[in-house]
Design an enzyme around this catalytic site. Structure first.
Site, mmCIF file in Angstrom:
data_model
loop_
_atom_site.group_PDB
_atom_site.id
_atom_site.type_symbol
_atom_site.label_atom_id
_atom_site.label_comp_id
_atom_site.label_asym_id
_atom_site.label_seq_id
_atom_site.Cartn_x
_atom_site.Cartn_y
_atom_site.Cartn_z
ATOM 1 N N ASP A 173 0.810 -1.218 0.000
ATOM 2 C CA ASP A 173 0.000 0.000 0.000
ATOM 3 C C ASP A 173 0.848 1.276 0.000
ATOM 4 O O ASP A 173 2.058 1.248 0.217
ATOM 5 C CB ASP A 173 -1.013 -0.014 1.147
ATOM 6 C CG ASP A 173 -0.384 0.149 2.512
ATOM 7 O OD1 ASP A 173 0.225 1.190 2.769
ATOM 8 O OD2 ASP A 173 -0.516 -0.778 3.338
ATOM 9 N N PHE A 174 0.189 2.380 -0.237
ATOM 10 C CA PHE A 174 0.819 3.673 -0.508
ATOM 11 C C PHE A 174 1.781 4.109 0.604
ATOM 12 O O PHE A 174 2.868 4.631 0.330
ATOM 13 C CB PHE A 174 -0.277 4.727 -0.710
ATOM 14 C CG PHE A 174 0.221 6.066 -1.178
ATOM 15 C CD1 PHE A 174 0.829 6.197 -2.418
ATOM 16 C CD2 PHE A 174 0.055 7.195 -0.398
ATOM 17 C CE1 PHE A 174 1.280 7.441 -2.863
ATOM 18 C CE2 PHE A 174 0.489 8.430 -0.832
ATOM 19 C CZ PHE A 174 1.112 8.553 -2.073
#
Length: 325
Positions: A173-174
């Site tokens: 994820d980011f």
């Protein structure tokens, strides 16, 4: 074939004055069978017509043209992953022999059928697959393309590999960082992300403050997320110390003022989206840093954020063995 009359005569000789009509029919029927003349009450399967042509046997699979699903053909050509291929098909961007593809289950013959994506011909890979290990920094998306214009993992690929059609085998994820595998090997990518192979992923997670024994036990036994998803047990151990450099490079930095941290090593065997963050959310734990340090036989080791390197032959062999290739 003379046993039927003898049996009938035996019945009469035993003192029977008459024989029921049904028995005569039975004897007649049985006798007709022994003589090879079927009774009208007995329906025999029709004899095979010698002039009738038998259906032609199918050619062995090995000598037939091999067909594959179109998403696999695109992945094998290094265009994208199978999941991304399904998205391209749904968007109407893929055609076969000049016709738009409507179904992701379409079977094609590589080398015979003409595949196009956005009107550009798809060429099969003529060189050996490429395998890169990237240390993804935070605020980078682990996709080949981002509609919002954010930095992607492919933007960090060194110039000598830019010409390859690489894509990430799995996501991070980011706001997470660490190990991301980049490759143009479609079959390996599909196996790496498939849950059937249960490839373990190891994370180092820095938590603000302490973590209770109860919270650790809940995660170790397997918990149910607020969304209702049941999780498999997670392997967890508390690493010594308060502040750590999770990428393996020493860092001379103290903890934030007035804060203490607990470093956990968590091993996951599931592939749920943002699983660790959702687990910590439900247990009221605040994540300060989350780094993937291992995936199957691959180890992040000492790499700077944004750095990429090619896998060694031994690492490629171990990875293929782990996914049964």
């Amino acid at each position: 074939d003379c046993w039927i009359p003898i049996l009938y005569a035996g019945v009469l000789s035993c003192g029977a004055r008459s024989v029921p009509p049904w028995s005569l029919s039975f004897y007649s029927f049985a006798y007709s069978l022994t003589k090879g003349h079927p009774s009208p009450h007995y329906r025999q399967a029709p004899a095979e017509n010698p002039g009738r042509k038998r259906p032609r046997a199918r050619a062995p699979r090995s000598i037939m043209e091999k067909t594959v699903r179109i998403n696999k053909a695109l992945a094998d050509a290094g265009i994208c992953s199978r999941r991304r291929a399904d998205e391209l098909i749904a968007a109407g961007r893929v055609s076969v022999n000049g016709e738009p593809v409507a179904s992701p289950g379409l079977q094609v013959t590589p080398g015979t059928d003409k595949l196009e994506v956005d009107g550009k011909p798809v060429q099969p890979i003529a060189q050996a697959p490429c395998y890169l290990l990237l240390n993804k920094p935070v605020r980078v998306v682990s996709t080949a393309y981002d509609p919002e214009g954010r930095t992607t993992v492919l933007d960090l690929v060194p110039a000598k590999w830019k010409a390859r059609r690489l894509y990430p085998a799995g996501r991070l994820d980011f706001f997470s960082e660490g190990l991301v595998l980049l490759t143009d090997d479609g079959e390996l990518t599909n196996r790496v992300v498939h849950p059937r192979h249960h490839m373990p992923r190891v994370y180092h997670v820095l938590i603000r403050g302490g973590v209770s024994d109860r919270a650790l036990e809940v995660m170790r036994k397997g918990m149910t997320l607020a969304e209702g998803e049941k999780l498999a047990p997670v392997e967890i151990r508390v690493l010594p110390g308060q502040v750590h450099d999770l990428s393996g490079v020493s860092r001379n930095a103290g903890p934030p003022a007035g804060q203490r941290g607990t470093l956990l090593e968590m091993t996951l065997h599931q592939g749920l989206n943002r699983q660790i963050r959702r687990m910590c959310r439900d247990l009221h734990l605040t994540i300060l840093r989350l780094v993937r340090v291992a995936q199957g036989p691959l180890r992040l080791g000492v790499m700077k954020p944004g750095e990429a390197r090619e896998l060694t032959p031994a690492e490629v062999a171990a990875l293929k063995k782990a996914v049964e290739m």
